[in-house]
Write a protein that holds these residues in place. Structure first.
Motif, PDB file in Angstrom:
ATOM      1  N   GLY A  15       0.524  -0.985  -0.267  1.00  0.00           N
ATOM      2  CA  GLY A  15      -0.252  -0.570  -0.200  1.00  0.00           C
ATOM      3  C   GLY A  15       0.851   1.198  -0.155  1.00  0.00           C
ATOM      4  O   GLY A  15       0.783   2.204  -1.434  1.00  0.00           O
ATOM      5  N   GLU A  35      10.441  -6.255  -3.987  1.00  0.00           N
ATOM      6  CA  GLU A  35       9.166  -6.689  -2.669  1.00  0.00           C
ATOM      7  C   GLU A  35       9.273  -7.980  -3.156  1.00  0.00           C
ATOM      8  O   GLU A  35       9.719  -8.659  -3.805  1.00  0.00           O
ATOM      9  CB  GLU A  35       8.094  -5.932  -3.703  1.00  0.00           C
ATOM     10  N   GLN A  36       8.918  -8.428  -1.329  1.00  0.00           N
ATOM     11  CA  GLN A  36       9.461  -9.939  -2.097  1.00  0.00           C
ATOM     12  C   GLN A  36       8.573 -10.848  -2.212  1.00  0.00           C
ATOM     13  O   GLN A  36       8.612 -11.807  -2.868  1.00  0.00           O
ATOM     14  CB  GLN A  36       9.478 -10.343  -0.187  1.00  0.00           C
ATOM     15  N   HIS A  41      -0.106  -8.909  -4.196  1.00  0.00           N
ATOM     16  CA  HIS A  41      -0.014  -9.980  -4.076  1.00  0.00           C
ATOM     17  C   HIS A  41      -1.199 -10.228  -3.182  1.00  0.00           C
ATOM     18  O   HIS A  41      -1.555  -8.547  -2.150  1.00  0.00           O
ATOM     19  CB  HIS A  41       1.169 -10.328  -2.985  1.00  0.00           C
ATOM     20  N   SER A  45      -0.931  -7.191   3.921  1.00  0.00           N
ATOM     21  CA  SER A  45      -2.547  -6.443   4.527  1.00  0.00           C
ATOM     22  C   SER A  45      -2.922  -5.593   3.670  1.00  0.00           C
ATOM     23  O   SER A  45      -3.713  -4.835   4.125  1.00  0.00           O
ATOM     24  CB  SER A  45      -1.464  -5.127   5.627  1.00  0.00           C
ATOM     25  N   SER A  46      -2.161  -5.540   2.538  1.00  0.00           N
ATOM     26  CA  SER A  46      -3.415  -4.568   1.375  1.00  0.00           C
ATOM     27  C   SER A  46      -3.861  -5.778  -0.067  1.00  0.00           C
ATOM     28  O   SER A  46      -3.964  -5.647  -1.033  1.00  0.00           O
ATOM     29  CB  SER A  46      -2.254  -3.414   0.562  1.00  0.00           C
ATOM     30  N   ARG A  51     -11.442  -1.083   0.632  1.00  0.00           N
ATOM     31  CA  ARG A  51     -11.097  -0.598   1.380  1.00  0.00           C
ATOM     32  C   ARG A  51     -12.016   0.604   2.225  1.00  0.00           C
ATOM     33  O   ARG A  51     -12.101   1.328   0.451  1.00  0.00           O
ATOM     34  CB  ARG A  51      -9.938  -0.223   1.647  1.00  0.00           C
ATOM     35  N   ILE A  52     -12.566   0.959   3.000  1.00  0.00           N
ATOM     36  CA  ILE A  52     -12.773   2.010   3.512  1.00  0.00           C
ATOM     37  C   ILE A  52     -12.310   2.673   3.200  1.00  0.00           C
ATOM     38  O   ILE A  52     -11.362   3.218   3.834  1.00  0.00           O
ATOM     39  CB  ILE A  52     -13.877   1.827   4.820  1.00  0.00           C
ATOM     40  N   VAL A 174      14.477  -8.161   0.901  1.00  0.00           N
ATOM     41  CA  VAL A 174      15.447  -7.356   1.121  1.00  0.00           C
ATOM     42  C   VAL A 174      16.328  -8.311   2.232  1.00  0.00           C
ATOM     43  O   VAL A 174      14.733  -8.522   3.574  1.00  0.00           O
ATOM     44  CB  VAL A 174      15.675  -5.971   1.814  1.00  0.00           C
ATOM     45  N   CYS A 313      -6.256 -12.031   7.139  1.00  0.00           N
ATOM     46  CA  CYS A 313      -5.044 -10.050   6.121  1.00  0.00           C
ATOM     47  C   CYS A 313      -4.513  -9.650   7.400  1.00  0.00           C
ATOM     48  O   CYS A 313      -5.007 -10.598   8.848  1.00  0.00           O
ATOM     49  CB  CYS A 313      -5.792  -8.922   5.700  1.00  0.00           C
ATOM     50  N   LYS A 346      -6.473   4.000   3.357  1.00  0.00           N
ATOM     51  CA  LYS A 346      -7.539   5.163   3.040  1.00  0.00           C
ATOM     52  C   LYS A 346      -5.707   6.709   2.277  1.00  0.00           C
ATOM     53  O   LYS A 346      -6.399   7.583   1.852  1.00  0.00           O
ATOM     54  CB  LYS A 346      -7.717   5.648   3.623  1.00  0.00           C
TER      55      LYS A 346
HETATM   56  C1  LIG Z   1      -8.906  -6.967   6.986  1.00  0.00           C
HETATM   57  C2  LIG Z   1      -8.426  -6.011   6.891  1.00  0.00           C
HETATM   58  C3  LIG Z   1      -8.823  -4.399   6.054  1.00  0.00           C
HETATM   59  C4  LIG Z   1      -9.027  -3.346   6.336  1.00  0.00           C
HETATM   60  N1  LIG Z   1     -10.013  -2.560   6.256  1.00  0.00           N
HETATM   61  C5  LIG Z   1      -8.644  -1.050   6.628  1.00  0.00           C
HETATM   62  C6  LIG Z   1     -10.472   0.377   6.100  1.00  0.00           C
HETATM   63  O1  LIG Z   1     -11.393  -0.510   5.242  1.00  0.00           O
HETATM   64  N2  LIG Z   1      -9.686   1.211   5.425  1.00  0.00           N
HETATM   65  C7  LIG Z   1      -8.350   1.360   5.154  1.00  0.00           C
HETATM   66  O2  LIG Z   1      -7.661   2.638   5.158  1.00  0.00           O
HETATM   67  N3  LIG Z   1      -7.298   0.212   5.512  1.00  0.00           N
HETATM   68  C8  LIG Z   1      -8.052  -0.746   6.006  1.00  0.00           C
HETATM   69  N4  LIG Z   1      -6.919  -1.438   6.444  1.00  0.00           N
HETATM   70  C9  LIG Z   1      -5.988  -1.210   6.582  1.00  0.00           C
HETATM   71  C10 LIG Z   1      -5.528  -0.849   6.169  1.00  0.00           C
HETATM   72  O3  LIG Z   1      -5.008  -2.230   4.519  1.00  0.00           O
HETATM   73  C11 LIG Z   1      -3.223  -1.174   5.852  1.00  0.00           C
HETATM   74  O4  LIG Z   1      -3.339  -0.208   6.998  1.00  0.00           O
HETATM   75  C12 LIG Z   1      -2.598  -0.886   4.986  1.00  0.00           C
HETATM   76  O5  LIG Z   1      -2.887  -1.076   3.473  1.00  0.00           O
HETATM   77  C13 LIG Z   1      -0.916  -1.200   4.667  1.00  0.00           C
HETATM   78  O6  LIG Z   1      -0.198  -1.119   3.941  1.00  0.00           O
HETATM   79  P1  LIG Z   1       1.363  -1.279   4.087  1.00  0.00           P
HETATM   80  O7  LIG Z   1       2.235  -0.632   2.980  1.00  0.00           O
HETATM   81  O8  LIG Z   1       2.301  -1.494   5.811  1.00  0.00           O
HETATM   82  O9  LIG Z   1       1.606  -3.161   4.177  1.00  0.00           O
HETATM   83  P2  LIG Z   1       2.084  -4.079   3.123  1.00  0.00           P
HETATM   84  O10 LIG Z   1       0.839  -2.745   1.806  1.00  0.00           O
HETATM   85  O11 LIG Z   1       1.508  -5.192   3.441  1.00  0.00           O
HETATM   86  O12 LIG Z   1       3.186  -4.522   2.369  1.00  0.00           O
HETATM   87  C14 LIG Z   1       3.987  -4.535   2.850  1.00  0.00           C
HETATM   88  C15 LIG Z   1       4.974  -4.190   1.874  1.00  0.00           C
HETATM   89  O13 LIG Z   1       6.100  -4.728   2.455  1.00  0.00           O
HETATM   90  C16 LIG Z   1       7.018  -6.480   2.081  1.00  0.00           C
HETATM   91  N5  LIG Z   1       7.803  -6.397   2.341  1.00  0.00           N
HETATM   92  C17 LIG Z   1       7.930  -7.033   3.697  1.00  0.00           C
HETATM   93  N6  LIG Z   1       9.616  -7.058   4.412  1.00  0.00           N
HETATM   94  C18 LIG Z   1       9.851  -7.106   2.849  1.00  0.00           C
HETATM   95  C19 LIG Z   1      11.540  -8.011   2.863  1.00  0.00           C
HETATM   96  N7  LIG Z   1      12.173  -7.933   3.180  1.00  0.00           N
HETATM   97  N8  LIG Z   1      11.840  -7.753   1.901  1.00  0.00           N
HETATM   98  C20 LIG Z   1      11.010  -6.746   0.514  1.00  0.00           C
HETATM   99  N9  LIG Z   1       9.653  -6.803   0.555  1.00  0.00           N
HETATM  100  C21 LIG Z   1       8.969  -6.584   2.069  1.00  0.00           C
HETATM  101  C22 LIG Z   1       5.938  -7.220   2.003  1.00  0.00           C
HETATM  102  O14 LIG Z   1       5.981  -8.469   0.593  1.00  0.00           O
HETATM  103  C23 LIG Z   1       4.452  -6.611   1.027  1.00  0.00           C
HETATM  104  O15 LIG Z   1       4.417  -5.689   0.170  1.00  0.00           O
HETATM  105  C24 LIG Z   1      -7.367  -2.708   6.905  1.00  0.00           C
HETATM  106  C25 LIG Z   1      -6.404  -4.350   7.229  1.00  0.00           C
HETATM  107  C26 LIG Z   1      -6.549  -4.827   6.583  1.00  0.00           C
HETATM  108  C27 LIG Z   1      -5.781  -6.092   7.333  1.00  0.00           C
END
Ligand SMILES: Cc1cc2nc3c(=O)[nH]c(=O)nc-3n(C[C@H](O)[C@H](O)[C@H](O)COP(=O)(O)OP(=O)(O)OC[C@H]3O[C@@H](n4cnc5c(N)ncnc54)[C@H](O)[C@@H]3O)c2cc1C
Length: 377
Positions: A15, A35-36, A41, A45-46, A51-52, A174, A313, A346
């Motif tokens: 995300g 990206e791993q 994918h 968490s995405s 997503r609202i 990484v 998730c 969001k």
């Molecule tokens: C069930 C659920 C419902 C949700 N509903 C909402 C909603 O309605 N509205 C809202 O605003 N938010 C919502 N959220 C929250 C929101 O989806 C998350 O806060 C957001 O998607 C997180 O994004 P991120 O980039 O932190 O994580 P991710 O999208 O998971 O990205 C992290 C990335 O890092 C990669 N990575 C990790 N370690 C390594 C490494 N060593 N080397 C290479 N790559 C690596 C992972 O593979 C992954 O792709 C919800 C979450 C969940 C689980």
């Protein structure tokens, strides 16, 4: 051959990483995303269709200015990508008049003039057919709220970042990073890379890569449920929107039915804490969805209480459930976004822009001090 030096390497292209890459690349910076897994994918968490997104932010009114900018940026992303990512179907909040949801949304409305309608109980049946609000609840409706198509949004950010010149490497986990002469050396299983700046947006894996920030991040297993609809009341095509209920036994939210067959909903509270994403059980466990079924029976009488599909998730929680966005205290030039505590998606577009500001100029005009890791010092 000398190794290329990137302006910035982004670790994790989910995300937030995808959005940061989009903004960095469009400013002309030479960026690399590692990206791993694969693009957009289903293992972090995405994922899970939707997503609202809303503006009357009951969690804290300081988020509202970020959301207002985020709305503009999602619109811009729709234009550049030519994809429909945001569905402005509205959202109603149902909760006790003195509860955190209604009180918090009304505070955001007051401080930031967010459009929010108070709905009289006599209007519920006409305006929200298919829902049964508890008698002691108040209901407010936010017309500018709706949902984002989550995987398509990540993909659009990645595609447009690449279009603007970003280098993206998938299936490149990484393993380590280290400072090296005012730069950062990043090592994957296959290669080494050098960059002037580093951004870690690793979601549930953040603790593996972020030592020294001294804020505990707790990963939580969360279940999404799809239930069959038994009437047309919940159809997006018929004008249904998103919903959020503050019940005595938890917070529940959901979306309109996109296909006229099933509706996705979930419990925002609850979920089991796990020690590391590697230990996450992705299969259905006994008891998954029980609280959601109970909620459906109480509040969505035209929905089958039995789910036909579930997905797992992860939330990554901070102690106060607010995000962590900062520069690393011991490593200038290393920025991170972590602990989005189940409500981050969001904000991906605007926080992507914030990261691009910080990485390109060391400052941003958007107010993010309340999200600094220093609040835990
Ligand atoms: C069930 C659920 C419902 C949700 N509903 C909402 C909603 O309605 N509205 C809202 O605003 N938010 C919502 N959220 C929250 C929101 O989806 C998350 O806060 C957001 O998607 C997180 O994004 P991120 O980039 O932190 O994580 P991710 O999208 O998971 O990205 C992290 C990335 O890092 C990669 N990575 C990790 N370690 C390594 C490494 N060593 N080397 C290479 N790559 C690596 C992972 O593979 C992954 O792709 C919800 C979450 C969940 C689980």
């Amino acid at each position: 051959m000398p190794r290329p030096i990137f302006d910035c390497i982004v670790i994790g292209t989910g995300g937030f990483g995808s959005a940061a890459l989009y903004h960095l690349a469009r400013r002309g910076l030479k960026v690399l995303g590692l990206e791993q897994f694969t693009p957009a994918h289903q293992l972090g968490s995405s994922h899970g269709e939707t997503r609202i997104i809303r503006q009357a932010y009951f969690e804290h009114p300081n988020y509202v200015p970020l959301l207002l900018r985020g709305y503009e940026l999602f619109e811009e992303l729709e234009q550049t990508s030519g994809k429909k990512l945001f569905e402005q179907c509205g959202l109603f909040l149902s909760g006790p008049p003195d509860g955190e949801t209604i009180q918090g949304a009304n505070l955001a409305r007051k401080l930031h003039q967010i459009p929010l309608e108070t709905v009289d109980a006599s209007e519920y049946a006409d305006r929200f057919p298919g829902y049964k609000m508890p008698e002691d609840h108040s209901v407010v409706f936010e017309p500018v709220a709706g949902f984002l198509r989550v995987e398509e949004t990540v993909r659009a950010h990645l595609d447009e970042a690449q279009e603007a010149g970003a280098t993206l490497k998938f299936e490149s986990a990484v393993r380590s990073w280290q400072p090296e002469q005012n730069q950062f050396l990043v090592t994957t299983d296959q290669e080494e890379f050098i960059a002037r700046k580093l951004l870690i947006t690793a979601g549930a894996w953040a603790s593996d890569l972020l030592q020294g920030i001294n804020v505990p991040l707790q990963v939580r297993r969360k279940v999404l449920c799809w239930h069959p609809v038994q009437s047309a009341s919940y159809n997006l095509a018929g004008g249904a929107g998103c919903f959020f209920f503050e019940m005595p036994y938890g917070l529940f939210y959901g979306f309109p039915s996109l296909d006229g067959q099933t509706l996705k909903l979930a419990e925002h509270t609850g979920g089991n804490d796990i020690s590391h994403p590697e230990t996450l059980v992705r299969e259905e466990l006994e008891g998954d969805g029980t609280s959601v079924s109970n909620f459906v029976t109480n509040c969505l009488p035209e929905l089958s209480p039995q789910s036909v599909r579930q997905a797992v998730c992860m939330y990554t929680m901070t102690p106060d459930h607010h995000f962590l966005i900062d520069e690393h205290p011991d490593h200038p030039g290393l920025y991170f976004g972590a602990g989005f505590s189940g409500h981050g998606f969001k904000f991906t577009s605007v926080i992507g822009e914030v990261f691009a500001d910080l990485i390109s100029s060391g400052k941003t005009n958007l107010s993010i001090d309340f999200l600094s890791a220093k609040r835990f010092a």
